[in-house]
Design a protein around this motif. Structure first.
Motif, mmCIF file in Angstrom:
data_model
loop_
_atom_site.group_PDB
_atom_site.id
_atom_site.type_symbol
_atom_site.label_atom_id
_atom_site.label_comp_id
_atom_site.label_asym_id
_atom_site.label_seq_id
_atom_site.Cartn_x
_atom_site.Cartn_y
_atom_site.Cartn_z
ATOM 1 N N ALA A 103 0.823 -1.203 0.000
ATOM 2 C CA ALA A 103 0.000 0.000 0.000
ATOM 3 C C ALA A 103 0.863 1.261 0.000
ATOM 4 O O ALA A 103 0.494 2.268 -0.601
ATOM 5 N N ALA A 104 2.025 1.203 0.644
ATOM 6 C CA ALA A 104 2.889 2.380 0.648
ATOM 7 C C ALA A 104 3.421 2.643 -0.751
ATOM 8 O O ALA A 104 3.429 3.789 -1.226
ATOM 9 N N LEU A 105 3.840 1.581 -1.439
ATOM 10 C CA LEU A 105 4.302 1.737 -2.824
ATOM 11 C C LEU A 105 3.202 2.348 -3.687
ATOM 12 O O LEU A 105 3.404 3.353 -4.375
ATOM 13 N N ALA A 106 2.017 1.744 -3.604
ATOM 14 C CA ALA A 106 0.921 2.221 -4.448
ATOM 15 C C ALA A 106 0.491 3.622 -4.030
ATOM 16 O O ALA A 106 0.199 4.472 -4.872
ATOM 17 N N GLY A 107 0.454 3.855 -2.725
ATOM 18 C CA GLY A 107 0.028 5.165 -2.239
ATOM 19 C C GLY A 107 0.947 6.263 -2.747
ATOM 20 O O GLY A 107 0.494 7.339 -3.172
ATOM 21 N N TYR A 108 2.256 5.984 -2.750
ATOM 22 C CA TYR A 108 3.209 6.976 -3.257
ATOM 23 C C TYR A 108 2.980 7.205 -4.743
ATOM 24 O O TYR A 108 2.939 8.350 -5.215
ATOM 25 N N ALA A 109 2.781 6.112 -5.498
ATOM 26 C CA ALA A 109 2.569 6.260 -6.939
ATOM 27 C C ALA A 109 1.304 7.061 -7.218
ATOM 28 O O ALA A 109 1.303 7.964 -8.057
ATOM 29 N N PHE A 110 0.235 6.772 -6.479
ATOM 30 C CA PHE A 110 -1.017 7.488 -6.722
ATOM 31 C C PHE A 110 -0.891 8.961 -6.332
ATOM 32 O O PHE A 110 -1.569 9.821 -6.885
ATOM 33 N N ALA A 111 -0.027 9.245 -5.382
ATOM 34 C CA ALA A 111 0.080 10.624 -4.929
ATOM 35 C C ALA A 111 1.043 11.432 -5.780
ATOM 36 O O ALA A 111 0.774 12.593 -6.088
ATOM 37 N N TRP A 112 2.183 10.850 -6.184
ATOM 38 C CA TRP A 112 3.238 11.676 -6.751
ATOM 39 C C TRP A 112 3.810 11.223 -8.082
ATOM 40 O O TRP A 112 4.598 11.945 -8.671
ATOM 41 N N LEU A 113 3.475 10.042 -8.548
ATOM 42 C CA LEU A 113 4.026 9.618 -9.835
ATOM 43 C C LEU A 113 2.950 9.761 -10.899
ATOM 44 O O LEU A 113 1.763 9.787 -10.596
ATOM 45 N N GLU A 114 3.412 9.845 -12.154
ATOM 46 C CA GLU A 114 2.412 10.022 -13.195
ATOM 47 C C GLU A 114 2.367 8.822 -14.104
ATOM 48 O O GLU A 114 3.398 8.336 -14.562
ATOM 49 N N PHE A 115 1.178 8.337 -14.329
ATOM 50 C CA PHE A 115 0.999 7.250 -15.290
ATOM 51 C C PHE A 115 -0.431 7.351 -15.816
ATOM 52 O O PHE A 115 -1.298 7.944 -15.162
ATOM 53 N N PRO A 116 -0.684 6.818 -16.984
ATOM 54 C CA PRO A 116 -1.994 7.014 -17.599
ATOM 55 C C PRO A 116 -3.115 6.427 -16.751
ATOM 56 O O PRO A 116 -2.984 5.333 -16.208
ATOM 57 N N GLY A 117 -4.200 7.154 -16.605
ATOM 58 C CA GLY A 117 -5.385 6.676 -15.889
ATOM 59 C C GLY A 117 -5.230 6.671 -14.387
ATOM 60 O O GLY A 117 -6.020 6.065 -13.682
ATOM 61 N N ARG A 118 -4.224 7.375 -13.885
ATOM 62 C CA ARG A 118 -3.922 7.320 -12.460
ATOM 63 C C ARG A 118 -5.134 7.651 -11.590
ATOM 64 O O ARG A 118 -5.500 6.885 -10.700
ATOM 65 N N ASP A 119 -5.769 8.781 -11.874
ATOM 66 C CA ASP A 119 -6.845 9.219 -10.987
ATOM 67 C C ASP A 119 -8.060 8.296 -11.064
ATOM 68 O O ASP A 119 -8.737 8.061 -10.063
#
Lengths: 448, 308
Positions: free
Chosen positions: B122-138
């Motif tokens: 969850a920490a890995l995913a949480g960081y990605a959802f908060a600060w990394l960019e990838f298509p369809g993130r939101d």
């Protein structure tokens, strides 16, 4: 983790600008971060939800498409109907009581110095599993007042207000002046008149049932216009007593209710003293019958059948309150401590009573917090399973069942109807969604 | 961690104008007396409530220290006046009971890995959802949040089928995987929102220094997110430690945790209080110790987790 970023074997496309390559690299890193979570969620949560929805349209064995039949069955089958009804009771009663209790305690606990200790104590059950809580309450609800603390308390209170000097095992010997009526009461065989002394002998009372304060029987000598006598245990320890006669070693039976009856109506009532004696004064001349009402011989009060079919749901809700009240109190208390102090103080200075402050200022200001507590509890109440599974004794389980337990019973617990089970699961999901949407929206609002 | 504690509305109904006259002394004294009496009543009421809360646990503890024959003959409260009834015999017997000790270790083997996996994934995913960019993130994040609603009951049947095919049914890894999957939506939701509050400048500065994302994650995000992670870990640990439903289905007799082992004995309730009471006490003592050791994180974790 960084080694994942260069795709093995695939060299970056020739001619791509370094910026685009960096861009691609960043995306791949990002995907590597979310991939484990997405794989697990996809395989074990998303897929099962879709599968369950689909499965709910098929029959028990899963081979025949039945459309909405399982959903119709849910509202026909008495067992699932009971579950729906009980779930409705739970969802209305438990969150309401918890929010109310939490509010009251949160307000009151602020007035004492040991507030923190009190909050910790009430919050502690949140740490305990439903299983342990279930065992704790199974123990407390035990029906035998010698084992279950709740019934011990109930019987104690009951007996304190209602004298329980009854002699369930007592009986009179045949043909010695007392006749037993069908309702369990006793009457003198012959008529008596004022001035007579009546001795009423009983047997069958074990020594342990004779009150400790009982004294040797001493019949009252009745004066003119009086009727007197004694109720006694017609049994001489060690033998040697004569039946029907008050012997020296024979004790009175205190606390018996005695009535003097005339023409079938009670005209006087007395209670026997420590020596078993009783007396009716100022009786008009005539013929009377002395009667011992059935209540004297009624079995003792045994308390409440908490886990019987009628009370099992309220009883389990009681256990649920024990677990969750601390939660409601702490949450509401947090809201309370952020209320504007000056508004409360100003109202108090104005002479508003504590009740007015509570009713007019505290509650309206707390309304948003109370709503959150209520909604959160609704979600959690919907899913209650273990507590019912543990506390409700086997035969009563079907009276206590709710959607979550019924879903289990239907799918795995012998029912083995996975079509209906899936439909119940989907219903549970549908019912939780509104509350959940509320919570998520509120959270997002509090974030922005 | 204000997940459930909403900020109170800032606008209070305007309080009535300030008092114009001082209260008469006599009235004040009467008020003080009333308040003193009222406080006495409040205290008495709270003491009674406290007793109601303590009594059931005291009952379990005392019952667990009495012999089977004592428990069959009389209530646990008789031990208050006859402390001679109390002994540790039930506990010695319990620790010699192979089924119970194995179940205890199974509980540890299920809850510790689950907690670690949920926190890491969850920490890995949480960081990605908060600060990394990838298509369809939101959109994907919204879907994850939507999964918060799914009750475990919905997953039981399909996942049981899936695990049956994979050979995971009835094993500890199966139970762990199920718990991890159903713990993730909330864990990601919580950590993403916490990580999103990290000041952008901090991350930019770390990137300028040439830190890779992995480095930023381990050196910056995890330390900053420690309070949220601690609350999450405690909540998740308790959730799994106390679970009965999931293990009831997914664990077989050699991998079942304490809760399942004990519930199988509840059927004979009354005749085996000498096993059930100490067993239940053993199962609740770990969470209660965690509770007192990490009070603040615990309360926050439970508060936050309760939105599930």
């Amino acid at each position: 983790m960084t080694t994942l970023t260069t795709p093995v074997g695939a060299a970056p496309a020739r001619g791509a600008s370094p910026r685009r390559r960096a861009e691609r690299r960043r995306r791949i890193i990002a995907l590597a971060f979310v991939l484990p979570a997405l794989l697990l969620l996809g395989a074990l949560v998303v897929h099962p939800v879709l599968f369950s929805v689909g499965r709910s349209f098929f029959d028990a064995s899963g081979s025949r498409f039945v459309g909405g039949e399982n959903y119709a069955e849910m509202f026909r089958d008495p067992a699932t109907l009971t579950a729906i009804r009980n779930s409705a009771i739970w969802v209305v009663v438990a969150p309401t009581l918890l929010t109310g209790l939490g509010l009251i305690l949160a307000v009151l606990v602020e007035k004492v110095r040991w507030a923190t200790a009190f909050k910790l104590l009430l919050f502690m059950p949140m740490a305990v599993s439903f299983l342990a809580a279930g065992i704790i309450f199974r123990l407390a609800y035990e029906e035998d007042p010698d084992k279950g603390v709740l019934n011990a308390a109930v019987v104690g209170v009951h007996d304190a207000f209602k004298e329980s000097s009854s002699y369930p095992t007592a009986r009179a010997r045949e043909g010695q002046g007392l006749d037993r009526a069908p309702d369990g009461s006793y009457r003198t065989t012959g008529a008596v008149s004022p001035g007579d002394t009546v001795t009423l002998g009983f047997v069958g009372v074990p020594p342990a049932d004779v009150p400790a304060g009982a004294k040797p029987a001493a019949p009252v000598r009745a004066g003119a216009g009086e009727l007197g006598g004694a109720v006694y245990l017609d049994f001489t320890p060690g033998g040697g007593g004569r039946p029907g006669v008050v012997d020296a070693a024979e004790r009175g039976l205190p606390g018996m209710t005695v009535e003097a009856e005339r023409d079938g109506r009670a005209v006087a009532t007395a209670t026997t003293a420590a020596d078993g004696s009783f007396r009716f004064g100022e009786l008009a001349a005539g013929s009377y019958t002395v009667r011992l009402p059935a209540a004297n011989f009624a079995p003792p009060y045994e308390g409440v059948s908490w886990l019987g079919p009628a009370l099992v749901t309220p009883a389990i809700i009681g256990a649920y309150l024990w677990i969750w009240t601390g939660f409601a109190m702490v949450l509401i208390g947090a809201g309370l401590s952020s209320l504007p102090r000056d508004a409360l103080e100003a109202a108090r200075m104005d002479g508003a009573s504590e009740w007015q402050v509570f009713r007019r200022i505290t509650v309206p200001l707390l309304a948003p917090v109370l709503t959150v507590v209520f909604v959160t509890l609704v979600i959690n109440v919907m899913k209650v399973f273990d507590l019912i599974y543990i506390i409700a004794p086997g035969p009563v389980q079907e009276d206590a069942t709710v959607l979550a337990t019924q879903m289990w019973l239907v799918s795995f617990g012998g029912g083995n109807n996975q079509g209906l089970g899936s439909a119940l699961g989907v219903l549970l999901l549908l019912l939780v969604i509104p509350a959940m949407v509320f919570n998520v929206r509120r959270f997002r609002r509090s974030q922005s | 961690m204000s997940a459930t504690v909403t900020a109170p509305p800032s606008k209070a109904p305007a309080p009535a104008p300030a008092p114009t006259s001082r209260p008469v002394p006599g009235r004040a004294a009467g008020g003080r007396l009333r308040r003193w009496l009222g406080n006495g009543l409040v205290r008495a009421f709270l003491v009674v409530v406290g007793l109601v809360w303590v009594t059931p646990v005291a009952g379990l503890l005392l019952s667990s220290l009495r012999s089977a024959s004592d428990n069959a003959a009389s209530g646990w409260w008789t031990a208050l006046t006859a402390p001679g009834q109390l002994s540790l015999d039930n506990y010695t017997a319990l620790l010699g009971n192979a089924g119970i000790t194995r179940a205890f270790w199974n509980t540890v083997l299920i809850s510790v890995p689950t907690t670690a996996l949920v926190v890491v994934i969850a920490a890995l995913a949480g960081y990605a959802f908060a600060w990394l960019e990838f298509p369809g993130r939101d959109w994907i994040f919204l879907l994850v949040v939507a999964l918060l609603v799914v009750p475990v009951q919905v997953g039981l049947l399909p996942v049981a089928k899936l695990f049956g095919q994979l050979g995971l049914f009835g094993t500890i890894p199966g139970v762990v995987l199920f718990h991890v999957a159903y713990g993730l939506p909330f864990a990601i939701f919580l950590l993403r929102n916490y990580f999103a509050d990290i000041p952008r400048e901090m991350l930019e500065a770390a990137r300028m220094d040439g830190g890779g994302e992995w480095r930023i994650f381990t050196r910056l995000v995890l330390p900053v997110g420690r309070p949220a992670i601690a609350s999450l870990a405690i909540f998740q640990f308790l959730w799994v430690w106390n679970d009965m439903l999931v293990a009831l289905l997914f664990a077989d007799s050699s991998s079942q945790p304490l809760t399942v082992e004990l519930q199988s004995q509840v059927r004979l309730f009354g005749s085996n209080i000498d096993v059930l009471a100490p067993g239940a006490f053993l199962s609740l003592i770990v969470p209660v110790v965690v509770f007192f050791a990490f009070q603040r994180h615990f309360v926050q974790g439970v508060m936050a987790g309760s939105v599930k």
